[in-house]
Design a protein around this motif. Structure first.
Motif, PDB file in Angstrom:
ATOM      1  N   ALA A 120       0.760  -1.221  -0.038  1.00 49.75           N
ATOM      2  CA  ALA A 120       0.131  -0.011   0.003  1.00 49.75           C
ATOM      3  C   ALA A 120       0.666   1.412  -0.082  1.00 49.75           C
ATOM      4  N   ASP A 121       2.078   1.045   0.896  1.00 51.05           N
ATOM      5  CA  ASP A 121       2.961   2.342   0.679  1.00 51.05           C
ATOM      6  C   ASP A 121       3.397   2.826  -0.600  1.00 51.05           C
ATOM      7  N   GLU A 122       3.860   1.721  -1.305  1.00 50.16           N
ATOM      8  CA  GLU A 122       4.416   1.952  -2.531  1.00 50.16           C
ATOM      9  C   GLU A 122       3.405   2.428  -3.773  1.00 50.16           C
ATOM     10  N   ALA A 123       2.445   1.843  -3.560  1.00 55.45           N
ATOM     11  CA  ALA A 123       1.331   2.139  -4.588  1.00 55.45           C
ATOM     12  C   ALA A 123       0.909   3.467  -4.267  1.00 55.45           C
ATOM     13  N   GLY A 124       0.646   3.743  -2.982  1.00 57.03           N
ATOM     14  CA  GLY A 124       0.436   5.385  -2.545  1.00 57.03           C
ATOM     15  C   GLY A 124       1.297   6.333  -3.140  1.00 57.03           C
ATOM     16  N   ARG A 125       2.702   6.044  -3.048  1.00 59.65           N
ATOM     17  CA  ARG A 125       3.486   7.018  -3.336  1.00 59.65           C
ATOM     18  C   ARG A 125       3.694   7.276  -4.990  1.00 59.65           C
ATOM     19  N   ARG A 126       3.332   6.030  -5.800  1.00 63.88           N
ATOM     20  CA  ARG A 126       3.112   6.272  -7.135  1.00 63.88           C
ATOM     21  C   ARG A 126       1.740   6.843  -7.683  1.00 63.88           C
ATOM     22  N   ARG A 127       0.701   6.692  -6.850  1.00 63.05           N
ATOM     23  CA  ARG A 127      -0.445   7.494  -6.992  1.00 63.05           C
ATOM     24  C   ARG A 127      -0.317   8.816  -6.924  1.00 63.05           C
ATOM     25  N   ARG A 128       0.663   9.228  -5.640  1.00 65.93           N
ATOM     26  CA  ARG A 128       0.671  10.906  -5.581  1.00 65.93           C
ATOM     27  C   ARG A 128       1.531  11.345  -6.565  1.00 65.93           C
ATOM     28  N   ALA A 129       2.504  10.555  -7.270  1.00 65.20           N
ATOM     29  CA  ALA A 129       3.234  11.111  -8.405  1.00 65.20           C
ATOM     30  C   ALA A 129       2.500  11.215  -9.569  1.00 65.20           C
ATOM     31  N   LEU A 130       1.329  10.178  -9.762  1.00 59.43           N
ATOM     32  CA  LEU A 130       0.755  10.277 -10.852  1.00 59.43           C
ATOM     33  C   LEU A 130      -0.380  11.562 -10.716  1.00 59.43           C
ATOM     34  N   ARG A 131      -1.037  11.711  -9.682  1.00 57.27           N
ATOM     35  CA  ARG A 131      -1.672  12.945  -9.523  1.00 57.27           C
ATOM     36  C   ARG A 131      -1.000  14.153  -9.749  1.00 57.27           C
ATOM     37  N   HIS A 132       0.271  14.241  -9.519  1.00 58.57           N
ATOM     38  CA  HIS A 132       1.141  15.526  -9.580  1.00 58.57           C
ATOM     39  C   HIS A 132       1.065  15.802 -11.093  1.00 58.57           C
ATOM     40  N   VAL A 133       1.168  14.876 -11.957  1.00 62.44           N
ATOM     41  CA  VAL A 133       1.453  15.131 -13.295  1.00 62.44           C
ATOM     42  C   VAL A 133       0.067  14.811 -14.160  1.00 62.44           C
ATOM     43  N   ARG A 134      -0.984  14.535 -13.501  1.00 69.01           N
ATOM     44  CA  ARG A 134      -2.207  13.982 -14.188  1.00 69.01           C
ATOM     45  C   ARG A 134      -2.655  15.131 -15.196  1.00 69.01           C
ATOM     46  N   ASP A 135      -2.904  16.364 -14.844  1.00 69.59           N
ATOM     47  CA  ASP A 135      -3.227  17.391 -15.766  1.00 69.59           C
ATOM     48  C   ASP A 135      -2.596  17.459 -17.252  1.00 69.59           C
ATOM     49  N   ALA A 136      -1.374  17.183 -17.361  1.00 69.44           N
ATOM     50  CA  ALA A 136      -0.548  17.167 -18.520  1.00 69.44           C
ATOM     51  C   ALA A 136      -1.047  16.057 -19.502  1.00 69.44           C
ATOM     52  N   PHE A 137      -1.860  15.103 -18.980  1.00 65.12           N
ATOM     53  CA  PHE A 137      -2.182  14.049 -19.975  1.00 65.12           C
ATOM     54  C   PHE A 137      -3.763  13.602 -20.093  1.00 65.12           C
ATOM     55  N   VAL A 138      -4.557  14.752 -19.589  1.00 64.67           N
ATOM     56  CA  VAL A 138      -5.937  14.885 -19.847  1.00 64.67           C
ATOM     57  C   VAL A 138      -6.364  16.203 -20.599  1.00 64.67           C
ATOM     58  N   SER A 139      -7.512  16.106 -21.316  1.00 63.29           N
ATOM     59  CA  SER A 139      -7.908  17.154 -22.169  1.00 63.29           C
ATOM     60  C   SER A 139      -9.305  17.803 -21.549  1.00 63.29           C
ATOM     61  N   ARG A 140      -9.386  19.076 -21.379  1.00 63.58           N
ATOM     62  CA  ARG A 140     -10.427  19.652 -20.832  1.00 63.58           C
ATOM     63  C   ARG A 140     -11.054  20.921 -21.614  1.00 63.58           C
ATOM     64  N   ARG A 141     -12.157  21.162 -21.330  1.00 56.54           N
ATOM     65  CA  ARG A 141     -12.543  22.584 -22.298  1.00 56.54           C
ATOM     66  C   ARG A 141     -11.942  23.999 -21.428  1.00 56.54           C
ATOM     67  N   ALA A 142     -11.553  24.699 -22.289  1.00 54.51           N
ATOM     68  CA  ALA A 142     -10.658  25.947 -21.892  1.00 54.51           C
ATOM     69  C   ALA A 142     -11.464  26.460 -20.625  1.00 54.51           C
ATOM     70  N   GLU A 143     -13.141  26.702 -20.804  1.00 54.38           N
ATOM     71  CA  GLU A 143     -13.479  27.502 -19.835  1.00 54.38           C
ATOM     72  C   GLU A 143     -13.552  26.504 -18.616  1.00 54.38           C
ATOM     73  N   VAL A 144     -13.395  25.113 -18.687  1.00 56.25           N
ATOM     74  CA  VAL A 144     -13.428  24.367 -17.452  1.00 56.25           C
ATOM     75  C   VAL A 144     -12.016  24.652 -16.693  1.00 56.25           C
ATOM     76  N   ASP A 145     -11.036  24.772 -17.508  1.00 58.92           N
ATOM     77  CA  ASP A 145      -9.638  25.162 -16.860  1.00 58.92           C
ATOM     78  C   ASP A 145      -9.589  26.789 -16.330  1.00 58.92           C
TER      79      ASP A 145
END
Length: 219
Positions: A120-145
């Protein structure tokens, strides 16, 4: 007869190529611990972005199959391969394709053992790292951002393109001055070997063919 062989194999080919409906596909990613990001016709695949986006919100953690040898620009096909703010080693697991090709039974067994040991600790560290960069990999409408005060993939892509262009311009400027001074032009550094690519050998789940496994097991 080749035609007869194809006729016999066709039902199985169609079965393996069947795609899940989009919602079922995303639900499957959310319900599993790990997602294998394997290449198709090329190593570049949208599954990289999908697994990062899903893993960041509690879904499967990405296990990315890399071309071998891993130390020669293996990350060049990944988004933002040389970005200084992104360390793939902190958020994903890597599997060299040479290991599977050389000894599939032993390598797959080692892979399963390693992933089963992820706590769980290792998985948690990787999820925190994923959350940190997630915005760079998803697309949203400009007005939402704009409403959220956030950025999404288009902003990151443009920013990274500008960073690389500036870097290339500086390099050309220095090279031009050296040539004018009578110095030998240095060899260009391939984009594939910039940035995070150097960390790959330390992040492999199983070793490349003929080498020892380098990634430590989870505590």
């Amino acid at each position: 007869n080749v035609t007869e062989n194809v006729d016999v194999e066709l039902p199985f080919i169609n079965r393996t190529q069947r795609q899940l409906p989009r919602n079922d596909y995303l639900a499957a990613m959310m319900s599993h611990r790990f997602c294998l990001v394997a290449p198709g016709d090329t190593h570049s695949t949208r599954k990289v972005a999908e697994s990062i986006a899903i893993g960041a919100v509690g879904g499967c953690l990405p296990v990315i199959v890399l071309p071998s040898p891993s130390h020669l620009g293996a990350l060049s096909f990944l988004p933002y391969a040389s970005a200084p703010w992104l360390s793939y080693c902190s958020l994903a697991y890597f599997l060299p394709d040479s290991a599977i090709k050389a000894d599939s039974v032993r390598s797959v067994s080692a892979l399963i053992d390693r992933l089963a040991a992820v706590g769980a600790d290792e998985a948690g560290r990787r999820r925190r790292a994923l959350r940190h960069v997630r915005d760079a990999f998803v697309s949203r409408r400009a007005e939402v951002d704009e409403a959220r005060g956030t950025h999404s993939a288009a902003d990151y892509i443009l920013a990274e393109a500008c960073r690389l262009a500036k870097r290339l311009r500086r390099r050309r400027s220095v090279t031009g001055k050296e040539v004018s001074a009578g110095k030998t032009r240095p060899a260009a550094i391939p984009i594939a070997q910039l940035g995070a690519a150097g960390e790959v050998p330390q992040c492999l789940l199983v070793a490349e063919a003929g080498q020892r496994t380098l990634m430590p097991k989870s505590n």
